[in-house]
Design an enzyme around this catalytic site. Structure first.
Site, PDB file in Angstrom:
ATOM      1  N   ARG A  17       0.951  -1.186   0.099  1.00 16.59           N
ATOM      2  CA  ARG A  17       0.016  -0.027  -0.044  1.00 16.59           C
ATOM      3  C   ARG A  17       0.849   1.137  -0.017  1.00 16.59           C
ATOM      4  NH1 ARG A  17      -0.575   4.713   2.687  1.00 16.59           N
ATOM      5  NH2 ARG A  17      -0.421   3.761   4.567  1.00 16.59           N
ATOM      6  N   CYS A  21       5.140   9.376  -0.285  1.00 16.97           N
ATOM      7  CA  CYS A  21       3.843   9.995  -0.148  1.00 16.97           C
ATOM      8  C   CYS A  21       3.487  10.997  -1.232  1.00 16.97           C
ATOM      9  CB  CYS A  21       3.849  10.678   1.189  1.00 16.97           C
ATOM     10  SG  CYS A  21       2.041  11.634   1.528  1.00 16.97           S
ATOM     11  N   ASN A  42      10.108   4.571   2.444  1.00 21.57           N
ATOM     12  CA  ASN A  42      10.011   4.091   4.077  1.00 21.57           C
ATOM     13  C   ASN A  42      11.118   3.413   4.477  1.00 21.57           C
ATOM     14  OD1 ASN A  42       7.036   4.329   4.539  1.00 21.57           O
ATOM     15  ND2 ASN A  42       7.011   3.398   2.397  1.00 21.57           N
TER      16      ASN A  42
END
Length: 307
Positions: free
Chosen positions: A20, A246, A255
């Site tokens: 995701r 993002c 990340n």
């Protein structure tokens, strides 16, 4: 070598966000069947919590427009949790129709990011989440809350700890079971992380209900994770291969790589249940499909070298 340090947990739950949060910022659309294989490979490597997709409007995140198709393509996987991100009541309705049993809502500690990400103020976004959480709990779902921009904001700069705590407690008061604190642009350092966790606990949010979500923009993700573990946190978000960012904050880079996290945790004698070699192989496989090398240092180190 495995050399434990005093004051750390025996086991850490890795909340895998690659399918995701990792893929949502990719410009090239990844086919649903590739995403399904990615999720399956991650589960085969030992990950037991895998945030799979988001029921967000496809206009905002085109990469995740295939949420229903992806969930339909996934085989049963007993013992593996597959939460999905749900931004509003319409998203929850879609999630329920597709048999989802765990969801997450995504708020912001700052007004600037709330407007860019949700097109609402912080107050308006929490009001939007309230009926989502209420119905989800009534349907027996598990609910996680994210609070982003917890360590800094690209438009507002430093974010006061008490501001983060106020937003976090309001979201948890809705009835959420877990709170993930997000350093969305990766500017946090260990002292700040420690102080933030201590403030959240002092505000009544048990450390057993906290998770941390670090981006590695300034190379601080592992240091911040260790600080969180010392403070009592036992759930850490990470993305296989370090993919992600993002779409609503350009300064947010990848990340924390799950492989880098696992290498550190295993070296500390902390159990994760993850097969590191299988996980690294999965990230190399996905990197090939994305057409670029994995940014994970451990994936690079464990990759076969050309002769």
């Amino acid at each position: 070598m495995r050399v434990p340090l005093d004051g750390l947990p025996d086991r850490v739950t890795i909340y895998e966000v690659g399918p995701r949060d990792g893929l949502q910022n990719e410009k090239t659309i990844v086919p649903a069947e590739v995403k399904a294989e990615f999720v399956t490979r991650l589960a085969d490597a030992g990950l037991r919590t895998i945030e799979t997709t988001s029921f967000v409007h496809p206009k905002w995140v085109p990469q995740l427009a295939d949420a229903e198709e992806l969930l339909g393509a996934l085989p049963p996987s007993p013992g593996v949790r597959r939460p999905v991100l749900v931004p509003n009541e319409r998203g929850l309705e879609r999630a329920l129709r597709n048999g989802v049993t765990e969801i997450a809502i995504f708020g912001s500690a700052t007004e600037s990011f709330a407007r860019r990400n949700l097109n609402r103020t912080v107050d308006e976004s929490i009001a939007m989440f309230a009926p989502v959480v209420e119905r989800a709990l009534a349907e027996g779902l598990w609910v996680r809350a994210y609070v982003s921009m917890a360590c800094g904001d690209p438009w507002e700069g430093d974010v006061p700890i008490d501001q983060v705590v106020r937003v976090a407690t309001r979201m948890m008061d809705l009835g959420c079971a877990q709170l993930s604190i997000g350093d969305t642009i990766g500017v946090g350092t260990p002292g700040q992380v420690t102080a933030l966790i201590e403030a959240l606990v002092a505000a009544g949010i048990g450390v057993d209900r906290l998770a941390v979500h670090f981006h590695d923009t300034y190379g601080q993700a592992l240091a911040n994770t260790l600080a969180a573990l010392r403070a009592g946190v036992t759930t850490v978000d990470a993305s296989a291969g370090g993919i992600g960012g993002c779409p609503f904050a350009e300064s947010a880079t990848g990340n924390l790589a799950t492989e880098d996290l696992v290498w550190m945790l295993h070296g500390l004698g902390i159990d994760t249940g993850v097969d590191l070699d299988a996980l690294a192989a999965t990230s190399r496989w996905m990197a090939e499909r994305l057409g670029r090398p994995s940014p994970s240092r451990v994936v690079e180190a464990l990759s076969p070298k050309e002769q």
